[in-house]
Enzyme design. Structure first.
Site, PDB file in Angstrom:
ATOM      1  N   HIS A   1       2.531   3.555  -8.885  1.00  0.00           N
ATOM      2  CA  HIS A   1       2.641   1.787  -9.683  1.00  0.00           C
ATOM      3  C   HIS A   1       3.667   1.490 -10.478  1.00  0.00           C
ATOM      4  O   HIS A   1       4.048   0.443  -9.805  1.00  0.00           O
ATOM      5  CB  HIS A   1       0.979   1.786 -10.120  1.00  0.00           C
ATOM      6  CG  HIS A   1       0.237   2.050  -9.507  1.00  0.00           C
ATOM      7  ND1 HIS A   1      -0.321   1.603  -7.926  1.00  0.00           N
ATOM      8  CD2 HIS A   1      -1.724   3.238 -10.371  1.00  0.00           C
ATOM      9  CE1 HIS A   1      -1.932   2.729  -7.767  1.00  0.00           C
ATOM     10  NE2 HIS A   1      -2.173   3.002  -8.826  1.00  0.00           N
TER      11      HIS A   1
ATOM     12  N   GLY B   1      -0.253   5.526  -4.455  1.00  0.00           N
ATOM     13  CA  GLY B   1      -0.085   7.175  -4.984  1.00  0.00           C
ATOM     14  C   GLY B   1       0.305   8.002  -3.814  1.00  0.00           C
ATOM     15  O   GLY B   1       0.183   9.256  -4.271  1.00  0.00           O
ATOM     16  N   ARG B   2       0.238   7.522  -2.633  1.00  0.00           N
ATOM     17  CA  ARG B   2       0.478   8.965  -1.644  1.00  0.00           C
ATOM     18  C   ARG B   2       2.447   9.194  -2.287  1.00  0.00           C
ATOM     19  O   ARG B   2       3.028  10.135  -2.227  1.00  0.00           O
ATOM     20  CB  ARG B   2       0.280   8.602  -0.149  1.00  0.00           C
ATOM     21  CG  ARG B   2      -0.604   8.416   0.136  1.00  0.00           C
ATOM     22  CD  ARG B   2      -1.138   8.178   1.827  1.00  0.00           C
ATOM     23  NE  ARG B   2      -0.933   6.962   1.203  1.00  0.00           N
ATOM     24  CZ  ARG B   2      -1.549   5.263   2.610  1.00  0.00           C
ATOM     25  NH1 ARG B   2      -1.438   6.241   3.274  1.00  0.00           N
ATOM     26  NH2 ARG B   2      -1.976   5.112   1.778  1.00  0.00           N
TER      27      ARG B   2
ATOM     28  N   ASN C   1     -11.018  -3.067  -5.524  1.00  0.00           N
ATOM     29  CA  ASN C   1     -10.395  -1.125  -6.628  1.00  0.00           C
ATOM     30  C   ASN C   1     -10.858  -1.192  -7.729  1.00  0.00           C
ATOM     31  O   ASN C   1     -10.345  -0.741  -8.619  1.00  0.00           O
ATOM     32  CB  ASN C   1      -8.949  -2.115  -6.708  1.00  0.00           C
ATOM     33  CG  ASN C   1      -7.661  -2.176  -5.072  1.00  0.00           C
ATOM     34  OD1 ASN C   1      -7.209  -2.626  -5.405  1.00  0.00           O
ATOM     35  ND2 ASN C   1      -8.236  -0.993  -4.527  1.00  0.00           N
TER      36      ASN C   1
ATOM     37  N   ILE D   1      -6.748  -4.343   7.877  1.00  0.00           N
ATOM     38  CA  ILE D   1      -7.175  -5.979   6.678  1.00  0.00           C
ATOM     39  C   ILE D   1      -7.252  -5.755   5.496  1.00  0.00           C
ATOM     40  O   ILE D   1      -6.774  -6.343   4.834  1.00  0.00           O
ATOM     41  CB  ILE D   1      -7.493  -6.875   7.364  1.00  0.00           C
ATOM     42  CG1 ILE D   1      -7.136  -6.754   8.524  1.00  0.00           C
ATOM     43  CG2 ILE D   1      -7.347  -8.168   7.047  1.00  0.00           C
ATOM     44  CD1 ILE D   1      -5.330  -7.701   8.779  1.00  0.00           C
TER      45      ILE D   1
ATOM     46  N   GLU E   1       0.351 -12.997  12.513  1.00  0.00           N
ATOM     47  CA  GLU E   1       0.919 -11.665  13.669  1.00  0.00           C
ATOM     48  C   GLU E   1       1.095 -10.617  12.512  1.00  0.00           C
ATOM     49  O   GLU E   1       0.990 -10.439  11.405  1.00  0.00           O
ATOM     50  CB  GLU E   1       2.315 -12.246  13.756  1.00  0.00           C
ATOM     51  CG  GLU E   1       2.601 -12.971  15.006  1.00  0.00           C
ATOM     52  CD  GLU E   1       2.514 -12.447  16.807  1.00  0.00           C
ATOM     53  OE1 GLU E   1       2.224 -11.546  16.791  1.00  0.00           O
ATOM     54  OE2 GLU E   1       1.867 -13.958  16.796  1.00  0.00           O
TER      55      GLU E   1
ATOM     56  N   ASP F   1       0.946  -1.001  -0.080  1.00  0.00           N
ATOM     57  CA  ASP F   1       0.394   0.152   0.362  1.00  0.00           C
ATOM     58  C   ASP F   1       1.440   1.050   0.197  1.00  0.00           C
ATOM     59  O   ASP F   1       1.926   1.045   0.154  1.00  0.00           O
ATOM     60  CB  ASP F   1      -0.990  -0.114   1.427  1.00  0.00           C
ATOM     61  CG  ASP F   1      -2.081   0.639   1.158  1.00  0.00           C
ATOM     62  OD1 ASP F   1      -2.980   1.653  -0.056  1.00  0.00           O
ATOM     63  OD2 ASP F   1      -2.958   1.325   1.996  1.00  0.00           O
TER      64      ASP F   1
ATOM     65  N   ARG G   1      -0.970   9.497  -9.602  1.00  0.00           N
ATOM     66  CA  ARG G   1      -0.862   8.517  -9.202  1.00  0.00           C
ATOM     67  C   ARG G   1      -0.146   6.600  -9.922  1.00  0.00           C
ATOM     68  O   ARG G   1      -0.123   5.811  -9.173  1.00  0.00           O
ATOM     69  CB  ARG G   1      -2.371   7.692  -8.510  1.00  0.00           C
ATOM     70  CG  ARG G   1      -3.286   8.668  -7.976  1.00  0.00           C
ATOM     71  CD  ARG G   1      -4.442   8.155  -7.682  1.00  0.00           C
ATOM     72  NE  ARG G   1      -4.459   6.644  -7.150  1.00  0.00           N
ATOM     73  CZ  ARG G   1      -4.118   6.369  -5.674  1.00  0.00           C
ATOM     74  NH1 ARG G   1      -3.864   7.035  -4.991  1.00  0.00           N
ATOM     75  NH2 ARG G   1      -4.161   4.941  -5.339  1.00  0.00           N
TER      76      ARG G   1
HETATM   77  C1  IPE Z   1      -5.622  -2.679  -0.320  1.00  0.00           C
HETATM   78  O1  IPE Z   1      -5.459  -1.584  -0.375  1.00  0.00           O
HETATM   79  C2  IPE Z   1      -5.343  -3.465  -1.477  1.00  0.00           C
HETATM   80  C3  IPE Z   1      -4.407  -3.970  -2.008  1.00  0.00           C
HETATM   81  C4  IPE Z   1      -3.115  -3.553  -1.775  1.00  0.00           C
HETATM   82  C5  IPE Z   1      -4.056  -4.427  -3.454  1.00  0.00           C
HETATM   83  P1  IPE Z   1      -6.199  -0.273  -0.617  1.00  0.00           P
HETATM   84  O2  IPE Z   1      -5.484   0.772  -0.878  1.00  0.00           O
HETATM   85  O3  IPE Z   1      -7.065  -0.586  -1.828  1.00  0.00           O
HETATM   86  O4  IPE Z   1      -6.833  -0.590   0.805  1.00  0.00           O
HETATM   87  P2  IPE Z   1      -7.847   0.459   1.647  1.00  0.00           P
HETATM   88  O5  IPE Z   1      -9.095   0.578   0.436  1.00  0.00           O
HETATM   89  O6  IPE Z   1      -6.951   1.939   1.365  1.00  0.00           O
HETATM   90  O7  IPE Z   1      -8.227  -0.140   2.624  1.00  0.00           O
HETATM   91  C1  IPE Z   2      -1.281   0.228  -3.362  1.00  0.00           C
HETATM   92  O1  IPE Z   2      -1.403   1.961  -3.230  1.00  0.00           O
HETATM   93  C2  IPE Z   2      -1.637  -0.593  -4.893  1.00  0.00           C
HETATM   94  C3  IPE Z   2      -3.060  -1.496  -5.013  1.00  0.00           C
HETATM   95  C4  IPE Z   2      -4.147  -0.965  -4.246  1.00  0.00           C
HETATM   96  C5  IPE Z   2      -3.121  -1.436  -6.743  1.00  0.00           C
HETATM   97  P1  IPE Z   2      -2.297   2.779  -2.963  1.00  0.00           P
HETATM   98  O2  IPE Z   2      -2.877   2.705  -4.868  1.00  0.00           O
HETATM   99  O3  IPE Z   2      -3.979   2.599  -2.473  1.00  0.00           O
HETATM  100  O4  IPE Z   2      -2.078   3.636  -3.287  1.00  0.00           O
HETATM  101  P2  IPE Z   2      -2.091   4.878  -1.620  1.00  0.00           P
HETATM  102  O5  IPE Z   2      -3.388   4.243  -0.565  1.00  0.00           O
HETATM  103  O6  IPE Z   2      -3.357   5.507  -2.405  1.00  0.00           O
HETATM  104  O7  IPE Z   2      -1.303   5.804  -1.389  1.00  0.00           O
HETATM  105 MG    MG Z   3      -4.265   2.770  -0.601  1.00  0.00          MG
END
Ligand code: IPE
Ligand code: IPE
Ligand code: MG
Length: 250
Positions: free
Chosen positions: A38, A24-25, A69, A196, A208, A21, A34
């Protein structure tokens, strides 16, 4: 001292689940869109798999795309699917070189055809490797997985292939996408989120949980080893008392 040397090779988790995760940030922090985030996620995946393989982890399950997603903007979803295809094509020689066995969990038929095609190739070409199991969770949702399992078990009950009284935890396990994997020992989530997000709910019953603020594109071997060291410092009691765990059984 090198971090890897601090790891007890007799206490390595068999199955590590990773919620990748923060892409994007990470990109936003660099003034980019974003999708740039990736695109920069692959080094972290490679480092994680290499690090896990070096210490003898049996399986790593990488959460790459959740059922939820699909609700992201179409542009981002399309970019992620294209990236999946190009990445798999590019990484296939690495999988061969390192003897990585690739597989997937999730609702794979909902993925674009070209993603399914390359996945089929990668899975069949690597199926006999025993270096490490690398499992991509794609269009994966734990609740969807459980619903799916219940439907399949119910069908067998209706067809008299299994009796109601025979349904137990093992039967349910065997009907999940993860039927051939051990329970999750350690779950790592990057980016500071402490949830989760519908990942491996059944399989993580006694895992864990490890959370780090590192954003996924910055995650490296040393961070993976930090998680392993923390895991090895925890006491897994599985409902027992601390004394029962530490005193040798008579
Ligand atoms: C969880 O990340 C799914 C993946 C890492 C593929 P998200 O960024 O989609 O999760 P939420 O929605 O913030 O909990
Ligand atoms: C995880 O990074 C990748 C996927 C869920 C596909 P995010 O895209 O959720 O990035 P943030 O959480 O917005 O920073
Ligand atoms: Mg995310």
């Amino acid at each position: 001292m090198e971090k890897k040397l601090r790891i007890n090779l007799h206490k390595v988790p068999r199955h590590v689940a990773v919620i990748m995760d923060g892409n994007g940030r990470w990109a936003k922090g660099k003034g980019m869109n974003r999708i740039f985030g990736h695109r920069n996620a692959m080094t972290a995946i490679r480092d994680t798999v290499d690090a896990a393989k070096e210490i003898g982890v049996e399986a790593v399950t990488m959460y790459a795309f959740s059922t939820e997603n699909w609700n992201r903007p179409k542009l981002e979803v399309d970019a992620l699917m294209n990236l999946l295809v190009s990445t798999l094509k590019k990484e296939l020689p690495e999988f061969h070189k390192k003897h990585i066995q690739v597989s997937t969990i999730g609702d794979i038929i909902s993925l674009p055809k070209k993603a399914q095609t390359i996945l089929r190739t990668v899975i069949s070409e690597t199926k006999d490797y025993n270096g490490i199991k690398l499992v991509f969770a794609l269009s994966y949702g734990s609740r969807e997985e459980i619903v799916n399992a219940i439907k399949n078990i119910s069908k067998k009950v209706v067809n008299n292939e299994i009796h109601l009284e025979e349904i137990n935890e093992k039967v349910i396990n065997n009907h999940l996408y993860t039927f051939n994997l051990p329970d999750v020992d350690l779950m790592i989530r990057t980016s500071g989120e402490k949830r989760i997000s519908n990942y491996l709910l059944w399989q993580m019953a006694y895992a864990e949980l490890y959370f780090t603020d590192i954003l996924w594109p910055d995650f490296r071997m040393e961070h993976f080893y930090d998680a392993i060291i923390e895991y090895q410092n925890r006491e897994r009691r599985f409902g027992k008392t601390s004394e029962q765990i530490t005193v040798p059984k008579k």
